[in-house]
Design an enzyme around this catalytic site. Structure first.
Site, short mmCIF file in Angstrom:
data_model
loop_
_atom_site.label_atom_id
_atom_site.label_comp_id
_atom_site.label_asym_id
_atom_site.label_seq_id
_atom_site.Cartn_x
_atom_site.Cartn_y
_atom_site.Cartn_z
N ARG A 124 -2.52 11.13 7.08
CA ARG A 124 -2.36 10.50 5.77
C ARG A 124 -3.63 10.54 4.94
NH1 ARG A 124 -0.66 4.73 6.76
NH2 ARG A 124 -0.38 4.63 4.53
N GLU A 139 0.82 -1.21 0.00
CA GLU A 139 0.00 0.00 0.00
C GLU A 139 0.85 1.26 0.00
OE1 GLU A 139 -1.57 1.53 3.98
OE2 GLU A 139 -1.65 -0.65 4.23
N ARG A 153 -5.58 5.80 -0.94
CA ARG A 153 -4.47 4.87 -1.04
C ARG A 153 -4.41 4.26 -2.44
NH1 ARG A 153 -4.19 6.82 3.25
NH2 ARG A 153 -3.83 5.89 5.30
N HIS A 202 -10.41 4.80 2.22
CA HIS A 202 -9.65 3.96 3.15
C HIS A 202 -10.08 2.51 3.10
CE1 HIS A 202 -7.56 2.78 6.91
NE2 HIS A 202 -6.68 3.65 6.43
#
Length: 133
Positions: A101, A90, A105, A124
């Site tokens: 963050r 990831e 992703r 997420h």
């Protein structure tokens, strides 16, 4: 057993034998659906600019801005096709204005630096879209 899944935002309930569905042979697409791949696709050109930058970093092998970038992704949600542990890695896609963050992703499967088998999540890991050229 009948299966239903989303492909490019369209609910797919059956495949034609030997036909093509969105560039995948029906057999390959059925295998991916059975293994959990339920998301659609997104063209690399449609990704946010931060995701394109992250893909370029992945292809270059870094350096990555976040300590956790490149760590093994466990696929606990089972939304991606099943593979042995260590297959997926990831990477953070920075979110402008986020203090952490953020939720975006990119998860890539296969050898490091390979970007031909990557998925984008902007929530997420609640959903994924396979990145296509």
């Amino acid at each position: 057993m009948a299966r239903k899944w989303l492909r490019d935002g369209v609910l797919i309930a059956a495949l034609t034998v030997g036909g093509l569905v969105g560039g995948f042979s029906s057999g390959a697409w059925a295998r991916e659906a059975q293994e959990g791949q339920g998301g659609g696709t997104i063209a690399a050109a449609q990704l946010p600019p931060e995701a394109v930058s992250t893909l370029n970093l992945i292809a270059a092998g870094g350096p990555y801005p976040y300590e956790k970038d490149g760590v093994v992704f466990g696929n606990r949600e089972r939304l991606l096709p099943s593979h042995r542990r260590g297959y997926y890695h990831e990477y953070t896609v920075p979110t402008p204005g986020a203090r952490d963050r953020g939720a975006r992703r990119i998860v890539c499967g296969g050898p490091l630096r390979r970007t031909s088998n990557c998925y984008y999540s902007d929530d997420h890991y609640a959903s994924f879209n396979r990145i296509i050229e």
